[in-house]
Design an enzyme around this catalytic site. Structure first.
Site, PDB file in Angstrom:
ATOM      1  N   GLU A  75      73.000  30.118   8.138  1.00 58.64           N
ATOM      2  CA  GLU A  75      73.385  30.052   9.546  1.00 58.64           C
ATOM      3  C   GLU A  75      72.167  30.132  10.466  1.00 58.64           C
ATOM      4  O   GLU A  75      72.039  29.359  11.425  1.00 58.64           O
ATOM      5  CB  GLU A  75      74.365  31.186   9.867  1.00 58.64           C
ATOM      6  CG  GLU A  75      74.678  31.369  11.339  1.00 58.64           C
ATOM      7  CD  GLU A  75      75.442  30.218  11.952  1.00 58.64           C
ATOM      8  OE1 GLU A  75      75.639  30.230  13.178  1.00 58.64           O
ATOM      9  OE2 GLU A  75      75.837  29.283  11.215  1.00 58.64           O
ATOM     10  N   HIS A 139      82.031  20.797  18.321  1.00 59.04           N
ATOM     11  CA  HIS A 139      80.624  21.025  18.017  1.00 59.04           C
ATOM     12  C   HIS A 139      80.078  19.904  17.132  1.00 59.04           C
ATOM     13  O   HIS A 139      78.956  19.434  17.320  1.00 59.04           O
ATOM     14  CB  HIS A 139      80.481  22.380  17.311  1.00 59.04           C
ATOM     15  CG  HIS A 139      79.075  22.892  17.270  1.00 59.04           C
ATOM     16  ND1 HIS A 139      78.219  22.835  18.345  1.00 59.04           N
ATOM     17  CD2 HIS A 139      78.369  23.487  16.262  1.00 59.04           C
ATOM     18  CE1 HIS A 139      77.057  23.367  18.014  1.00 59.04           C
ATOM     19  NE2 HIS A 139      77.113  23.756  16.748  1.00 59.04           N
ATOM     20  N   HIS A 247      93.661  11.118   7.977  1.00 59.37           N
ATOM     21  CA  HIS A 247      92.249  10.755   7.845  1.00 59.37           C
ATOM     22  C   HIS A 247      92.083   9.610   6.848  1.00 59.37           C
ATOM     23  O   HIS A 247      91.297   8.683   7.076  1.00 59.37           O
ATOM     24  CB  HIS A 247      91.443  11.977   7.391  1.00 59.37           C
ATOM     25  CG  HIS A 247      89.972  11.733   7.297  1.00 59.37           C
ATOM     26  ND1 HIS A 247      89.231  11.254   8.347  1.00 59.37           N
ATOM     27  CD2 HIS A 247      89.096  11.913   6.270  1.00 59.37           C
ATOM     28  CE1 HIS A 247      87.964  11.143   7.979  1.00 59.37           C
ATOM     29  NE2 HIS A 247      87.864  11.521   6.711  1.00 59.37           N
TER      30      HIS A 247
END
Length: 340
Positions: A75, A139, A247
């Protein structure tokens, strides 16, 4: 006029942005999105707590978030590189406003700076809202937008040379529809990942039967059910199947549209570009199928993210190459010339 140094800076920033997207996918796929439960630091530190004392303090501050050093570093590495990218974009913007002969670049560099600020906010909310799916998807789309805007800035600055060709209005519309379809498909991919629906269907071409009986509109509600954390997903099986199957169906539509656009480019004489578009599409399909067959291996899943980005970028650039005569003239006026 854009100097060679500025052009190299734009290209370097573009490469850095692609790296940030790849690291973001790696962070998400290794379940490291909450590797640090706070923002912008990690357990109250600028870096990952490494000493025994620091780790003990971290656990006292965040008793509900056990420290996993590997995930925390995943991260923080993403944050460090993303922060460097933001500084690079701000520098490009500052230079474009400092020099009067860079006036043509100012709208794009300013837009990039705004997008970067929004991306930073979305990055913070990703953590503080515990991976809320709509924030995670936004994001992802913000990262793709940053890369595409930087690619166009590289064109405007003369760092990437693109010929301008004419193509019929109906053919251009096919290209525009293909671009929109790919953007929607990328959003669906982000929604699939954010809701942990990537492995819910393990058969081809769509999903296990009877997948069509499980379709439910609630799968696409941007307001997710309330939860302390959205890690590992909160939707039920039917909703995840709905997302994944949609999808897959979207991939079929995108394939048809992109191939139609490649055919238009081929007929217009841009055969190398048509082959490049088809090649990127073929690679992306192969990666998607491999994700299903091999149950989402990390390297393939990250590559699939970058493949989606590559497909979007090449479609946008190929579409904007095909300008009407008036737009062709305007594009030349809007491009910054280069000192050799």
């Amino acid at each position: 006029m854009a100097t060679r140094r500025y052009q190299l800076a734009v290209l370097s920033t573009l490469i850095l942005a692609v790296l940030v997207v790849g690291l973001g996918a790696f962070t998400r796929l290794t379940e490291a999105g909450l590797g640090c439960p706070d923002w912008p630091g990690c357990y109250g530190h600028l870096g990952v707590p490494d000493s025994g004392t620091a780790q003990s303090v971290a656990m006292l501050r965040f008793p509900d978030a056990p420290l996993d050093v590997t995930k925390a570093w995943n991260e923080m590495l993403h944050r460090y590189v993303a922060g460097t990218l933001a500084l690079a974009i701000f520098a490009l913007t500052w230079i474009s406003w400092r020099r009067s002969d860079y006036r043509a670049l100012r709208p794009m560099t300013t837009l990039l700076s705004v997008v970067v600020v929004m991306q930073a906010a979305l990055g913070m909310w990703t953590v503080t809202l515990s991976l809320m799916p709509v924030v995670v998807m936004a994001h992802l789309l913000g990262g793709f937008t940053t890369v595409c805007l930087l690619a166009w800035l590289a064109v405007l600055a003369g760092a990437i040379k693109l010929p301008v060709m004419q193509i019929s209005p109906p053919a251009r519309r096919v290209g525009s529809v293909a671009v929109v379809a790919v953007i929607i498909q990328i959003g669906l991919g982000g929604w699939t990942s954010a809701n942990y629906a990537a492995t819910v269907c393990t058969q081809l071409p769509i999903c296990e039967s009877p997948w069509w009986q499980l379709f439910t509109p609630s799968a696409f509600n941007p307001i997710s059910p309330h939860s302390e954390t959205y890690q590992f997903g909160v939707l039920n099986h039917a909703e995840r199947v709905t997302i994944h199957a949609t999808h897959r169906l979207g991939a079929m539509v995108v394939t048809a549209l992109v191939l139609a656009w490649a055919w238009m480019l081929w007929r217009a004489g841009a055969r190398a570009l048509a082959m490049a578009v088809s090649g990127v599409l073929a690679i992306q399909i192969t990666l998607g199928v491999t994700n299903v067959v091999a149950l989402l291996p990390l390297s393939v899943a990250v590559a699939h993210n970058l493949g989606g980005l590559s497909l979007l970028a090449i479609l946008l650039l190929s579409r904007f190459l095909c300008l009407s005569p008036s737009a062709r003239q305007g594009s030349h006026h809007g491009t910054v010339s280069t000192h050799r």
